[in-house]
Design an enzyme around this catalytic site. Sequence first.
Site, PDB file in Angstrom:
ATOM      1  N   ARG A 151      -1.261  -1.742  -7.004  1.00  6.36           N
ATOM      2  CA  ARG A 151      -1.531  -2.885  -6.104  1.00  6.36           C
ATOM      3  C   ARG A 151      -2.503  -3.852  -6.779  1.00  6.36           C
ATOM      4  O   ARG A 151      -2.314  -5.076  -6.730  1.00  6.36           O
ATOM      5  CB  ARG A 151      -2.104  -2.343  -4.790  1.00  6.36           C
ATOM      6  CG  ARG A 151      -2.396  -3.381  -3.719  1.00  6.36           C
ATOM      7  CD  ARG A 151      -2.689  -2.653  -2.417  1.00  6.36           C
ATOM      8  NE  ARG A 151      -3.410  -3.460  -1.443  1.00  6.36           N
ATOM      9  CZ  ARG A 151      -2.832  -4.263  -0.558  1.00  6.36           C
ATOM     10  NH1 ARG A 151      -1.513  -4.402  -0.552  1.00  6.36           N
ATOM     11  NH2 ARG A 151      -3.554  -4.927   0.316  1.00  6.36           N
ATOM     12  N   TYR A 183      -9.993 -10.288  -7.156  1.00  7.75           N
ATOM     13  CA  TYR A 183      -9.088 -10.313  -8.305  1.00  7.75           C
ATOM     14  C   TYR A 183      -9.326 -11.530  -9.200  1.00  7.75           C
ATOM     15  O   TYR A 183      -8.912 -11.547 -10.353  1.00  7.75           O
ATOM     16  CB  TYR A 183      -7.633 -10.288  -7.832  1.00  7.75           C
ATOM     17  CG  TYR A 183      -7.310  -9.027  -7.068  1.00  7.75           C
ATOM     18  CD1 TYR A 183      -7.197  -7.801  -7.722  1.00  7.75           C
ATOM     19  CD2 TYR A 183      -7.164  -9.041  -5.692  1.00  7.75           C
ATOM     20  CE1 TYR A 183      -6.940  -6.636  -7.026  1.00  7.75           C
ATOM     21  CE2 TYR A 183      -6.901  -7.879  -4.984  1.00  7.75           C
ATOM     22  CZ  TYR A 183      -6.798  -6.687  -5.659  1.00  7.75           C
ATOM     23  OH  TYR A 183      -6.546  -5.535  -4.967  1.00  7.75           O
ATOM     24  N   LYS A 229      -1.553  -2.718   8.002  1.00 13.77           N
ATOM     25  CA  LYS A 229      -2.676  -2.247   8.816  1.00 13.77           C
ATOM     26  C   LYS A 229      -2.667  -2.947  10.173  1.00 13.77           C
ATOM     27  O   LYS A 229      -2.378  -4.136  10.260  1.00 13.77           O
ATOM     28  CB  LYS A 229      -4.003  -2.524   8.095  1.00 13.77           C
ATOM     29  CG  LYS A 229      -4.249  -1.625   6.888  1.00 13.77           C
ATOM     30  CD  LYS A 229      -5.620  -1.862   6.307  1.00 13.77           C
ATOM     31  CE  LYS A 229      -5.931  -0.882   5.180  1.00 13.77           C
ATOM     32  NZ  LYS A 229      -7.272  -1.110   4.603  1.00 13.77           N
ATOM     33  N   ARG A 264       0.844  -1.193   0.000  1.00 20.59           N
ATOM     34  CA  ARG A 264       0.000   0.000   0.000  1.00 20.59           C
ATOM     35  C   ARG A 264       0.881   1.245   0.000  1.00 20.59           C
ATOM     36  O   ARG A 264       2.047   1.203   0.414  1.00 20.59           O
ATOM     37  CB  ARG A 264      -0.901   0.021   1.228  1.00 20.59           C
ATOM     38  CG  ARG A 264      -1.827  -1.188   1.351  1.00 20.59           C
ATOM     39  CD  ARG A 264      -2.585  -1.147   2.670  1.00 20.59           C
ATOM     40  NE  ARG A 264      -3.522  -2.267   2.797  1.00 20.59           N
ATOM     41  CZ  ARG A 264      -3.234  -3.429   3.402  1.00 20.59           C
ATOM     42  NH1 ARG A 264      -2.021  -3.600   3.929  1.00 20.59           N
ATOM     43  NH2 ARG A 264      -4.120  -4.392   3.480  1.00 20.59           N
ATOM     44  N   HIS A 288      -2.914   2.974  -5.853  1.00 20.76           N
ATOM     45  CA  HIS A 288      -3.621   1.727  -5.550  1.00 20.76           C
ATOM     46  C   HIS A 288      -3.834   0.864  -6.790  1.00 20.76           C
ATOM     47  O   HIS A 288      -3.962  -0.361  -6.678  1.00 20.76           O
ATOM     48  CB  HIS A 288      -4.960   2.028  -4.882  1.00 20.76           C
ATOM     49  CG  HIS A 288      -5.378   0.961  -3.907  1.00 20.76           C
ATOM     50  ND1 HIS A 288      -4.700   0.716  -2.731  1.00 20.76           N
ATOM     51  CD2 HIS A 288      -6.388   0.055  -3.946  1.00 20.76           C
ATOM     52  CE1 HIS A 288      -5.278  -0.288  -2.091  1.00 20.76           C
ATOM     53  NE2 HIS A 288      -6.296  -0.695  -2.805  1.00 20.76           N
ATOM     54  N   HIS A 323      -3.874  -9.104   3.367  1.00 24.54           N
ATOM     55  CA  HIS A 323      -5.305  -9.218   3.628  1.00 24.54           C
ATOM     56  C   HIS A 323      -5.544 -10.156   4.807  1.00 24.54           C
ATOM     57  O   HIS A 323      -4.856 -11.174   4.935  1.00 24.54           O
ATOM     58  CB  HIS A 323      -6.047  -9.763   2.405  1.00 24.54           C
ATOM     59  CG  HIS A 323      -6.170  -8.775   1.286  1.00 24.54           C
ATOM     60  ND1 HIS A 323      -6.432  -9.151  -0.023  1.00 24.54           N
ATOM     61  CD2 HIS A 323      -6.061  -7.424   1.264  1.00 24.54           C
ATOM     62  CE1 HIS A 323      -6.487  -8.073  -0.784  1.00 24.54           C
ATOM     63  NE2 HIS A 323      -6.271  -7.019  -0.029  1.00 24.54           N
TER      64      HIS A 323
END
Length: 295
Positions: free
Chosen positions: A240, A272, A167, A143, A237, A263
């Site tokens: 990514r 995806y 994150k 990210r 993004h 994730h």
Amino acid sequence: MIAQFGQYLLAEKRYSPQTVKAYKTDLLQFVDFLGYTPDEFAPCEVTHVLVREWVVSLVKSGLAPCSVNRKIATLNSYFKYLKRAGVINKNPAAKVVHPKQPKRLPSFVSYEATERFAHSSADDFLSLRNLLIVELLYTSGIRSAELMGLKLEDVDCQCLTLRVLGKGKKERIIPIIPSTNSLLKCYISKREDFLNGLSAPYLILTAKGEQIYPKLVERVVKEMLKNAGVKGKRNPHILRHTFATHLLNNGADLLSIKEMLGHTSVGTTQIYMHNTLEKVKTSYMKAHPRANKNS
């Protein structure tokens, strides 16, 4: 209480400063809609009806459903926090209906375009830095905030890996391809010359030797993708998305991509798969002998 909520998100939830800023912006917009200043705002007076009226106003203003839903999520988190703290008895945002979001496939850049920006000329420190920004975003799938947070010590050119803090302050190790590793070595060498004996903890630096910031990353990516002939979206993004889509199209398994993207759920990564499915369907319709015949 909004300031305290921001501190809670930073310290306990471990959200990034950018995320916390977005939460605060949403809350201040809601307070302004109610006609209060932040100092006058009384959360205990907020009702389900007021929250719903704000949501209706956002929808009527033309705001995208995904943005409206994010703002609802902000209110929900804030009022949950206040309820746990004993400030309010009920969460007025708990049962607000979310606008339906159309399912959109992630956009991505063609392989040919990635090859074009990969072969951009880069001799001086800043041009090398710009190339490294887009190459790291594309070849590692990190990210934008993770890129900005990379430190020199996070790079292992010998093992061809990056240590990334994602994150929730979750750490993960990502492999890097040899060409990106070579670019990193070249950049680090130029970086030492640029700093001229000074020290700086962050890997990628501004022209003043400081940590890079969101607008700089966005500007660099936009310019590099434009020069590579990319039409449409040109934001960090999308690289990514491109990373994940290209890996899937070339046979990588979903769980490995999930780990590299950071994730928490494979369900997030599965979006995806739709891009890959569209490619399969296109090939099928072109190749099957009965595909173009009328039923």
